[in-house]
Design an enzyme around this catalytic site. Structure first.
Site, PDB file in Angstrom:
ATOM      1  NE  ARG A  97     -35.711  -1.537 -10.067  1.00 56.39           N
ATOM      2  CZ  ARG A  97     -36.252  -0.491  -9.861  1.00 56.39           C
ATOM      3  NH1 ARG A  97     -35.344   0.582  -9.554  1.00 56.39           N
ATOM      4  NH2 ARG A  97     -37.475  -0.233  -9.838  1.00 56.39           N
ATOM      5  CE1 TYR A  98     -35.151  -0.053  -5.456  1.00 53.40           C
ATOM      6  CE2 TYR A  98     -33.558  -2.114  -5.135  1.00 53.40           C
ATOM      7  CZ  TYR A  98     -34.948  -1.557  -5.152  1.00 53.40           C
ATOM      8  OH  TYR A  98     -36.198  -2.331  -5.503  1.00 53.40           O
ATOM      9  NE  ARG A 101     -30.720  -0.403  -1.108  1.00 52.05           N
ATOM     10  CZ  ARG A 101     -31.590   0.484  -1.233  1.00 52.05           C
ATOM     11  NH1 ARG A 101     -31.208   1.636  -1.841  1.00 52.05           N
ATOM     12  NH2 ARG A 101     -32.710   0.253  -1.189  1.00 52.05           N
ATOM     13  CB  CYS A 110     -28.380 -22.499  -3.900  1.00 47.99           C
ATOM     14  SG  CYS A 110     -28.805 -20.800  -4.685  1.00 47.99           S
ATOM     15  CB  CYS A 114     -35.838 -22.310  -1.886  1.00 40.76           C
ATOM     16  SG  CYS A 114     -34.363 -21.939  -0.954  1.00 40.76           S
ATOM     17  CB  CYS A 117     -35.790 -20.122  -5.860  1.00 34.88           C
ATOM     18  SG  CYS A 117     -34.540 -18.781  -6.537  1.00 34.88           S
ATOM     19  NE  ARG A 119     -31.732 -12.596  -8.253  1.00 32.95           N
ATOM     20  CZ  ARG A 119     -31.252 -12.029  -7.098  1.00 32.95           C
ATOM     21  NH1 ARG A 119     -30.868 -12.608  -5.952  1.00 32.95           N
ATOM     22  NH2 ARG A 119     -31.388 -10.670  -6.846  1.00 32.95           N
ATOM     23  CG  ASP A 278     -40.400 -11.626  -6.134  1.00 30.10           C
ATOM     24  OD1 ASP A 278     -40.991 -10.368  -5.817  1.00 30.10           O
ATOM     25  OD2 ASP A 278     -39.273 -11.689  -5.401  1.00 30.10           O
ATOM     26  CG  ASP A 315     -38.550  -6.657  -5.891  1.00 32.12           C
ATOM     27  OD1 ASP A 315     -38.389  -5.610  -6.235  1.00 32.12           O
ATOM     28  OD2 ASP A 315     -37.555  -7.374  -4.895  1.00 32.12           O
ATOM     29  CE  LYS A 322     -35.910  -5.808  -2.091  1.00 33.18           C
ATOM     30  NZ  LYS A 322     -34.731  -5.400  -2.938  1.00 33.18           N
TER      31      LYS A 322
HETATM   32  C1  LIG Z   1     -33.344  -5.724  -2.696  1.00 37.70           C
HETATM   33  C2  LIG Z   1     -32.520  -5.276  -3.422  1.00 37.70           C
HETATM   34  C3  LIG Z   1     -31.622  -4.397  -3.126  1.00 37.70           C
HETATM   35  C4  LIG Z   1     -31.520  -3.969  -1.378  1.00 37.70           C
HETATM   36  O1  LIG Z   1     -32.846  -3.306  -1.170  1.00 37.70           O
HETATM   37  P1  LIG Z   1     -33.098  -2.868   0.610  1.00 37.70           P
HETATM   38  O2  LIG Z   1     -34.525  -2.421   0.470  1.00 37.70           O
HETATM   39  O3  LIG Z   1     -31.889  -1.849   0.529  1.00 37.70           O
HETATM   40  O4  LIG Z   1     -32.791  -4.260   1.131  1.00 37.70           O
HETATM   41  C5  LIG Z   1     -30.486  -3.990  -3.999  1.00 37.70           C
HETATM   42  N1  LIG Z   1     -30.591  -4.239  -5.091  1.00 37.70           N
HETATM   43  C6  LIG Z   1     -31.358  -5.127  -5.635  1.00 37.70           C
HETATM   44  C7  LIG Z   1     -30.960  -5.479  -6.929  1.00 37.70           C
HETATM   45  C8  LIG Z   1     -32.568  -5.557  -4.976  1.00 37.70           C
HETATM   46  O5  LIG Z   1     -33.342  -6.410  -5.406  1.00 37.70           O
HETATM   47  S1  SF4 Z   2     -34.120 -18.781  -2.663  1.00 37.95           S
HETATM   48 FE1  SF4 Z   2     -33.165 -19.274  -4.614  1.00 37.95          FE
HETATM   49  S2  SF4 Z   2     -31.307 -18.092  -4.619  1.00 37.95           S
HETATM   50 FE2  SF4 Z   2     -31.882 -18.171  -2.311  1.00 37.95          FE
HETATM   51  S3  SF4 Z   2     -30.837 -20.046  -1.441  1.00 37.95           S
HETATM   52 FE3  SF4 Z   2     -33.197 -20.639  -2.257  1.00 37.95          FE
HETATM   53  S4  SF4 Z   2     -32.647 -21.383  -4.301  1.00 37.95           S
HETATM   54 FE4  SF4 Z   2     -30.944 -20.137  -3.824  1.00 37.95          FE
END
Ligand SMILES: *Cc1c(COP(=O)(O)O)cnc(C)c1O
Ligand code: SF4
Length: 355
Positions: A97-98, A101, A110, A114, A117, A119, A278, A315, A322
């Site tokens: 995404r960035y 990184r 997991c 949670c 969550c 995701r 989110d 986000d 973000k």
């Molecule tokens: C949040 C995130 C990051 C890391 O972002 P930082 O601002 O550096 O903590 C990197 N990749 C993805 C896809 C993310 O969602």
């Molecule tokens: S927030 Fe989602 S991905 Fe993270 S530990 Fe909890 S259930 Fe797993």
């Protein structure tokens, strides 16, 4: 007991709940309905379960792990993939995404699920890398993109993987480049602290620079066991940061957050982000009104030391990325929407909820 035994003894079924356990109405109707619905699995480690205060129906830890029927209430602006990560996946299990990184989704599993969550439509489905060819392709991709200086290993929760697999994953990444920063994203110190063994900490430290980012959301999650787990990691030179999710009825209170962030500092953990929720399907009951979030953050700023203060971030919906929330990112309000401005001056819409 070792961590695998504890994990295997997780509570995944209502029949495993202790005899004295009484359901709230909203929880009971979740379990009645969940068989015919697609949901995040129910699974709580015995350790986390033991931290719940069952005399309090509003217990903040209970709310993070016991589902309620509110998870079936889906808003039309909510999405299964709220960050539109699918648009940024050059390969399966890899999010780029960035520019500098990437994020590897090492597993869909997991230790605990949670309820907030974001995701939730990936986690629990065991979607993760399929060794060895997926990993090989990911490693090749990273090698071909020298602009990548940081690799996040996330999931699910990568620390549910056993040591042997984790080590081979880290070896493959470290082989690409001796300087690439490895960031492990995990809730294990909060939900299964005994998983952080000295052996694991030693193994991770062999791959420096390694950072660990965890998710403590409430001061009661900081216990002797979790402190010791953090200490085992930090003593090996692995810096630990924390991302807290701002959660309605759990930690949407500057006094609670102040206590949490101050306690984290005593554990040598730096509060990194405080996340606005989110827009994942079925999580609106956890989200805090953005104005209220700003107010809480303002209160915090007046009280805590700079070390203890995370950045309040969101986000942006639909893959906007973000941003750190501040008065300058607010660009007004249109009816039921807050208008937010990203770093490139583009406008984004985030719903006004719980007014
Ligand atoms: C949040 C995130 C990051 C890391 O972002 P930082 O601002 O550096 O903590 C990197 N990749 C993805 C896809 C993310 O969602
Ligand atoms: S927030 Fe989602 S991905 Fe993270 S530990 Fe909890 S259930 Fe797993």
């Amino acid at each position: 007991m070792n961590w695998k035994t504890e994990l295997a003894q997780s509570i995944t079924d209502t029949k495993q709940l202790p005899p004295g356990f009484s359901f709230k109405k909203k929880e009971e109707s979740f379990f009645k309905e969940c068989e015919n619905r697609e949901t995040l699995p129910f699974s709580v480690t015995p350790y986390y379960f033991s931290l719940i205060d069952f005399s309090d129906p509003e217990d903040p830890l209970r709310k993070q792990c016991i589902p309620t029927e509110q998870e079936f209430h889906i808003k039309d602006y909510e999405n299964d993939d709220p960050l539109f990560e699918k648009n940024y996946e050059p390969l399966p299990s890899l999010v780029h995404r960035y520019k500098n990184r990437v994020l590897i989704r090492a597993t869909g599993r997991c230790a605990m699920y949670c309820r907030h969550c974001f995701r939730r439509f990936i986690t629990g489905k065991w979607i993760g890398m399929k060794e060895p060819d997926e990993l090989e392709k990911i490693v090749d991709y990273i090698s071909f993109h020298p602009e990548i200086t940081e690799v996040l290993i996330s999931g699910g929760d990568p620390l549910v993987l056993d040591d042997k697999y984790l080590i081979s994953l880290l070896e493959s990444i470290r082989r690409i480049n001796k300087d690439v920063v490895i960031r492990l994203c995990t809730r294990i110190p909060v939900v299964l602290p005994r998983r952080i063994t000295t052996t694991l900490a030693d193994a991770l430290a062999a791959f420096h620079p390694v950072w660990l980012v965890t998710q403590f959301n409430h001061p009661r999650e900081i216990t002797e066991q979790s402190k010791e787990a953090l200490s085992r990691i930090i003593s090996k030179g692995i810096p630990v940061l924390n991302q807290t999710v701002l959660l309605k009825g759990i930690n949407d209170d500057s006094v609670v957050l102040n206590r949490l962030f101050s306690l984290l500092l005593t554990c040598r953990v730096k509060p990194y982000y405080l996340f606005q929720g989110d827009l994942a399907c079925g999580t609106s009951h956890f989200r805090v009104n953005l104005n209220r979030g700003m107010e809480i953050y303002h209160q915090l700023k007046k009280k805590v030391s700079g070390l203890a203060l995370p950045s309040y971030s969101v986000d942006l919906p639909k893959g906007g990325g973000k941003i750190i929330l501040s008065s300058s990112t607010f660009s007004g309000r249109e009816k039921k929407w807050f208008v937010l401005r990203d770093y490139n001056e583009n406008l984004h819409y985030y719903p006004v909820e719980h007014e």
